[in-house]
Design an enzyme around this catalytic site. Structure first.
Site, PDB file in Angstrom:
ATOM      1  N   ALA A  52       0.853  -1.186   0.000  1.00  0.00           N
ATOM      2  CA  ALA A  52       0.000   0.000   0.000  1.00  0.00           C
ATOM      3  C   ALA A  52       0.887   1.232   0.000  1.00  0.00           C
ATOM      4  CB  ALA A  52      -0.910   0.020   1.227  1.00  0.00           C
ATOM      5  N   VAL A  54       0.702   3.804   1.853  1.00  0.00           N
ATOM      6  CA  VAL A  54       0.985   4.331   3.195  1.00  0.00           C
ATOM      7  C   VAL A  54       1.984   3.484   3.984  1.00  0.00           C
ATOM      8  CG1 VAL A  54      -1.215   5.542   3.447  1.00  0.00           C
ATOM      9  CG2 VAL A  54      -1.011   3.165   4.210  1.00  0.00           C
ATOM     10  N   TYR A  55       2.389   2.345   3.447  1.00  0.00           N
ATOM     11  CA  TYR A  55       3.332   1.481   4.161  1.00  0.00           C
ATOM     12  C   TYR A  55       4.745   2.027   4.046  1.00  0.00           C
ATOM     13  CZ  TYR A  55      -0.368  -2.120   4.112  1.00  0.00           C
ATOM     14  OH  TYR A  55      -1.541  -2.826   4.272  1.00  0.00           O
ATOM     15  N   PRO A  56       5.571   1.826   5.106  1.00  0.00           N
ATOM     16  CA  PRO A  56       5.427   0.873   6.196  1.00  0.00           C
ATOM     17  C   PRO A  56       4.480   1.376   7.278  1.00  0.00           C
ATOM     18  CG  PRO A  56       7.512   2.023   6.415  1.00  0.00           C
ATOM     19  CD  PRO A  56       6.892   2.487   5.128  1.00  0.00           C
ATOM     20  N   GLY A  65       5.460   5.282   1.595  1.00  0.00           N
ATOM     21  CA  GLY A  65       5.911   4.886   0.263  1.00  0.00           C
ATOM     22  C   GLY A  65       7.177   4.056   0.285  1.00  0.00           C
TER      23      GLY A  65
END
Length: 187
Positions: A52, A54-56, A65
């Site tokens: 995604a 928004v990860y980590p 990112g």
């Protein structure tokens, strides 16, 4: 090693029954260990990678990112066949920047978010692009139309959702059918 496979939703796309979730890559798991995990998963026959924008998880706007960047570098390290050997899924909706429009399922955010994910993943398409949550501030039609543009432009092959209530998903599917828009194939 060959793992059992399955169809992704009602599509003809065959994927490994197990997908590798990568939400810790880049914060809790450094890049070297992340590469080892990816190598081990690939060696075990897992061909479905989920991430995604928004990860980590647990990071800040500065780390957002990072997981996609790690996956992009790993895929690139696999050479010409790297990207074509994997089914790649990513998600958008979470806050990824300082502006009010840097989140949600608005047309602006989804179009900006998919392009940013593709840059970080070092690819020109993802196989599955998902809404990471239900943005009730944005009309479903706007989100569905944006996702349809993303699929028709070739930046994603399929779309899905995560963290949606059943009645909202049913409403979205009905609107997709009514307006002849790309419909969600996964939850």
């Amino acid at each position: 090693m060959t793992l059992p496979t399955t169809r992704l939703g009602r599509t003809g796309l065959t994927v490994s029954r197990l997908a590798l979730g990568t939400m810790t890559f880049g914060l809790q798991t450094d890049e070297a260990v992340s590469f080892k995990i990816l190598d081990k998963a690939a060696g075990a026959g897992i061909n479905f990678l989920d991430t995604a924008d928004v990860y980590p998880v647990g990071g800040t706007l500065e780390t957002i990112g990072g997981t996609e960047e790690i996956i992009g570098r790993w895929l690139k390290s696999k050479g010409a066949s790297g990207r074509s050997s994997f089914i790649l899924a990513t998600k958008a909706v979470g806050k990824v920047g300082p502006n009010a429009w840097d989140q949600g399922a608005s047309r602006k955010h989804l179009l900006d978010a998919v392009d940013a994910s593709l840059r970080r993943l070092q690819t020109d398409y993802v196989d599955l692009y998902q809404l990471h949550g239900d943005d009730r501030q944005t009309p479903l039609e706007e989100s569905l139309e944006a996702l349809d543009v993303i699929v028709r432009s070739g930046r994603a092959r399929y779309v899905g959702v995560s963290n949606f209530l059943a009645y909202r998903l049913a409403r979205a599917l009905g609107k997709s059918d009514l307006h002849r828009l790309t419909r969600f194939i996964s939850v």
